[in-house]
Design a protein around this motif. Structure first.
Motif, mmCIF file in Angstrom:
data_model
loop_
_atom_site.group_PDB
_atom_site.id
_atom_site.type_symbol
_atom_site.label_atom_id
_atom_site.label_comp_id
_atom_site.label_asym_id
_atom_site.label_seq_id
_atom_site.Cartn_x
_atom_site.Cartn_y
_atom_site.Cartn_z
ATOM 1 N N GLY A 427 -10.205 -7.126 3.575
ATOM 2 C CA GLY A 427 -10.000 -8.185 2.589
ATOM 3 C C GLY A 427 -10.890 -8.072 1.376
ATOM 4 N N GLY A 428 -12.088 -7.465 1.548
ATOM 5 C CA GLY A 428 -13.024 -7.345 0.429
ATOM 6 C C GLY A 428 -12.718 -6.217 -0.524
ATOM 7 N N SER A 429 -11.634 -5.472 -0.307
ATOM 8 C CA SER A 429 -11.335 -4.338 -1.179
ATOM 9 C C SER A 429 -10.898 -4.767 -2.578
ATOM 10 C CB SER A 429 -10.264 -3.444 -0.548
ATOM 11 O OG SER A 429 -9.069 -4.154 -0.324
ATOM 12 N N ILE A 430 -10.708 -6.076 -2.782
ATOM 13 C CA ILE A 430 -10.438 -6.570 -4.137
ATOM 14 C C ILE A 430 -11.616 -6.313 -5.069
ATOM 15 C CG2 ILE A 430 -8.841 -8.368 -3.375
ATOM 16 C CD1 ILE A 430 -11.151 -10.378 -3.670
ATOM 17 N N LEU A 431 -12.786 -5.976 -4.506
ATOM 18 C CA LEU A 431 -13.978 -5.741 -5.323
ATOM 19 C C LEU A 431 -13.921 -4.422 -6.071
ATOM 20 C CD1 LEU A 431 -16.780 -6.707 -2.730
ATOM 21 C CD2 LEU A 431 -15.561 -8.215 -4.321
ATOM 22 N N VAL A 432 -13.049 -3.502 -5.649
ATOM 23 C CA VAL A 432 -13.090 -2.125 -6.142
ATOM 24 C C VAL A 432 -12.179 -1.946 -7.349
ATOM 25 C CG1 VAL A 432 -12.780 0.289 -5.498
ATOM 26 C CG2 VAL A 432 -13.545 -1.364 -3.791
ATOM 27 N N PRO A 433 -12.694 -1.308 -8.412
ATOM 28 C CA PRO A 433 -11.845 -1.041 -9.579
ATOM 29 C C PRO A 433 -10.828 0.054 -9.291
ATOM 30 C CG PRO A 433 -13.997 -0.006 -9.851
ATOM 31 C CD PRO A 433 -14.077 -0.829 -8.594
ATOM 32 N N GLU A 434 -10.000 0.362 -10.264
ATOM 33 C CA GLU A 434 -8.934 1.343 -10.076
ATOM 34 C C GLU A 434 -9.448 2.768 -10.037
ATOM 35 O OE1 GLU A 434 -5.774 0.636 -9.351
ATOM 36 O OE2 GLU A 434 -6.510 -1.432 -9.285
ATOM 37 N N GLN A 435 -10.660 3.002 -10.493
ATOM 38 C CA GLN A 435 -11.219 4.348 -10.497
ATOM 39 C C GLN A 435 -12.662 4.319 -10.033
ATOM 40 O OE1 GLN A 435 -10.525 5.672 -14.579
ATOM 41 N NE2 GLN A 435 -8.848 6.982 -13.877
ATOM 42 N N LEU A 436 -13.050 5.359 -9.293
ATOM 43 C CA LEU A 436 -14.429 5.543 -8.855
ATOM 44 C C LEU A 436 -14.781 7.015 -9.015
ATOM 45 C CD1 LEU A 436 -14.624 3.484 -5.521
ATOM 46 C CD2 LEU A 436 -15.805 2.935 -7.657
ATOM 47 N N ALA A 437 -16.025 7.295 -9.424
ATOM 48 C CA ALA A 437 -16.464 8.681 -9.523
ATOM 49 C C ALA A 437 -16.411 9.329 -8.143
ATOM 50 C CB ALA A 437 -17.886 8.738 -10.079
ATOM 51 N N GLY A 438 -15.872 10.532 -8.083
ATOM 52 C CA GLY A 438 -15.775 11.250 -6.820
ATOM 53 C C GLY A 438 -14.471 11.035 -6.086
ATOM 54 N N ALA A 439 -13.663 10.086 -6.565
ATOM 55 C CA ALA A 439 -12.382 9.791 -5.919
ATOM 56 C C ALA A 439 -11.242 10.410 -6.723
ATOM 57 C CB ALA A 439 -12.181 8.296 -5.787
ATOM 58 N N ARG A 440 -10.430 11.244 -6.070
ATOM 59 C CA ARG A 440 -9.266 11.828 -6.724
ATOM 60 C C ARG A 440 -8.260 10.733 -7.067
ATOM 61 N NH1 ARG A 440 -7.612 14.708 -2.717
ATOM 62 N NH2 ARG A 440 -8.899 16.518 -3.218
ATOM 63 N N ARG A 441 -8.015 9.862 -6.099
ATOM 64 C CA ARG A 441 -7.167 8.701 -6.321
ATOM 65 C C ARG A 441 -7.582 7.620 -5.322
ATOM 66 N NH1 ARG A 441 -1.423 10.104 -3.311
ATOM 67 N NH2 ARG A 441 -2.297 11.492 -1.709
ATOM 68 N N ILE A 442 -7.290 6.389 -5.663
ATOM 69 C CA ILE A 442 -7.615 5.255 -4.813
ATOM 70 C C ILE A 442 -6.303 4.634 -4.332
ATOM 71 C CG2 ILE A 442 -8.629 2.952 -4.757
ATOM 72 C CD1 ILE A 442 -10.765 3.927 -6.658
ATOM 73 N N ILE A 443 -6.155 4.558 -3.020
ATOM 74 C CA ILE A 443 -4.924 4.014 -2.425
ATOM 75 C C ILE A 443 -5.256 2.705 -1.732
ATOM 76 C CG2 ILE A 443 -3.080 4.412 -0.746
ATOM 77 C CD1 ILE A 443 -4.968 7.430 -1.828
#
Length: 529
Positions: A427-443
């Motif tokens: 439920g707390g994943s609403i905290l994460v933006p659409e991009q993060l350094a080191g992440a190819r893509r965020i699903i």
């Protein structure tokens, strides 16, 4: 006659549902899956002091809100924190007698030497060292003395609830442990539970001994869990096969769990990892599970959680039974954001937990939380709340702090500098933006907030083998085949359909510090219910 056949066929074609329940520190999540493993309905209730109350409420709401007939639920799976809490809190543990088969080779270090006084007192004073033990290749160090073991058992009579037996290099040869177990049951009664270290941990003696004693101490705890789960389901007329979640992302029959409760430790994060794999369709990725209090980051390898290769501390005690490789940081939906006198913003690690909807600023409370920040920055919409009361500059600075913490944690779990896919659940994943350094893509897959309960319900059963072989005595191909068959047999014993069991991983490691061309072989197998 035709009518009977048709009725039977109709009954066979009825949907076979399964319930997955994951009990966390803040919430108890439950999910209802159909025979195609599609999520039909999900609920989230607060975890109560008596966790069984939360389980009952979750099942009640699932049935009521989904409209599914209780008679159509064929499987029920539970992931629980009962055993972890019992060790951490030193509560409800059984009294354990320990027989280490290792004199004279291991007398320099007494049993439970690294245990603190509170945990040692909880399991009791009956820990002994008896003659026996093996070398790494199965050669006998000393012969066990049945008279000595019998005398030790008599000293335990009436004083212990279970017995743990731990022999030197017992994973290589279990014969001495089995002899001691037979004597234990002969003296203390055929119903006395016995934990054999060779079935729990790997080669290291002291860590394996610790894990075995903890397993024996948890037998009463898991018995209460299984009984409570059965009663909760029976109360709703659910006649289902019961399974308990293991910490490798698979299941075991309730009868198997009654023998190996320690394998439920840390099953919560692994349930989320398995659920993330199922919901996203990925088999290799990083999984970031953000709850109300913490963020757990694990690695998905061929659809299963990566296991830790290091000794693991459990309640302050070093153990070497299998554990998932999980990194936890103090960041969740209820984590507190503070501004000091100089205007600097800090985030956590403390949290308001399930008090978020009372203490959070957007809910009219007086505590700035990470959820407030997410709503202010437009990542989440919470009806009936007012984000206008929040300082945008403070929220943006807090967001930068959170983002850096997540990026650093992801970088620590990667095995190379390459970018990786990141699956967000919880439920707390609403905290994460659409991009993060080191992440190819965020699903962020559908039903991401119930990934733990869905992972609990998925229903593969595993078995493992970890042994040292001497290539002076075995051919390499025979070693691998023997290890594979042992893993397959373990999976079948835990509840897998033997016809569906497949080898998931094979690892062989030459052990240079042992003579005789020694080879450590680890094999994992898994199959469907």
């Amino acid at each position: 006659m035709n009518s009977t056949v048709n009725n039977t066929s109709a009954a066979d074609k009825r949907e076979a549902y399964r319930i997955g329940i994951d009990v966390g520190g803040t919430n108890t999540d439950a999910a209802l899956l159909d025979s195609g493993l599609r999520c039909v309905h999900k609920v989230k209730v607060h975890t109560t002091a008596d966790v069984n109350e939360g389980i009952v409420e979750a099942v009640r709401r699932l049935l009521q809100e989904s409209g599914v007939d209780a008679a159509d639920i064929r499987y029920a799976m539970l992931g629980t924190t009962h055993c972890t809490n019992a060790i951490v809190e030193r509560k409800h543990l059984g009294r354990v007698g320990l027989i280490r088969i290792g004199a004279p080779a291991t007398t320099a270090v007494p049993p439970l030497a690294d245990w603190d006084d509170s945990l040692r007192a909880a399991v009791g004073p009956h820990s002994y060292i008896a003659a026996g033990g093996y070398e790494y290749d199965g050669r006998m160090i000393a012969k066990p003395d049945a008279v000595e073991i019998t005398a030790l058992c008599r000293r335990m009579a009436g004083e212990v609830d279970a017995v743990a037996v731990c022999g030197v290099f017992a994973p290589v040869n279990r014969a001495q442990e089995k002899l001691a177990g037979d004597i234990v049951r002969e003296v203390l009664g055929p119903d006395m539970p016995v934990t054999f270290s060779s079935e729990i941990g790997t080669i290291g003696l002291l860590e394996r001994e610790n894990a075995s004693v903890l397993n024996a101490a948890l037998l009463q705890v898991i018995a209460g869990v299984v009984q409570g789960f059965e009663e909760a389901l029976n109360g709703f007329g659910i006649d289902a096969q019961l399974y308990i979640c293991q910490n490798d992302g698979t299941l075991m029959k309730s009868e198997y769990a009654l023998r190996y409760p320690i394998l439920t430790i840390a099953c919560g994060p692994t349930n989320s990892i398995r659920g993330a794999a199922h919901l996203s369709g990925l088999s290799d990725a990083l999984v970031v599970d953000i709850g109300g209090t913490t963020t757990d980051i694990g690695v998905l390898v061929q659809g299963f959680p990566r296991q830790s290769s290091a000794a693991v501390e459990l309640g302050g005690i070093r153990t070497n039974f299998r554990m998932p490789d999980i990194l936890s940081i103090g960041l969740g939906g209820g984590t507190i954001v503070r501004v000091d006198g100089a205007g600097s913003v800090t985030v956590g690690p403390d949290s308001v937990g399930y008090g978020l909807t009372k203490r959070g600023r957007i809910f009219g409370g007086d505590t700035l939380t990470t959820t407030d920040v997410a709503v202010k920055l437009g990542r989440a919409i919470w009806p009936g709340t007012d984000a206008a009361v929040l300082d945008e500059a403070v929220c943006r600075e807090a967001d930068e702090v959170m983002q850096r913490a997540l990026e650093d944690a992801i970088d620590r779990m990667k095995t190379s500098a390459d970018e990786v896919d990141v699956i967000l659940v919880g439920g707390g994943s609403i905290l994460v933006p659409e991009q993060l350094a080191g992440a190819r893509r965020i699903i962020r897959p559908d039903h991401y907030d119930a990934a733990n309960a869905i992972g609990a319900a998925l229903g593969e059963v595993s078995g493992e083998s970890e042994r040292i072989y001497s290539l002076d005595d075995w051919k390499y191909d025979d070693v691998i085949q023997d290890a594979k068959q042992r893993a397959i047999d373990e999976a079948a014993a835990a509840g897998a359909n033997a016809e569906t069991v497949q080898i998931v991983s094979v690892e062989d490691i030459p052990i240079a510090y042992l003579p005789g061309n020694a080879l450590l072989v680890k094999v994992k197998a898994a199959g469907k219910l």
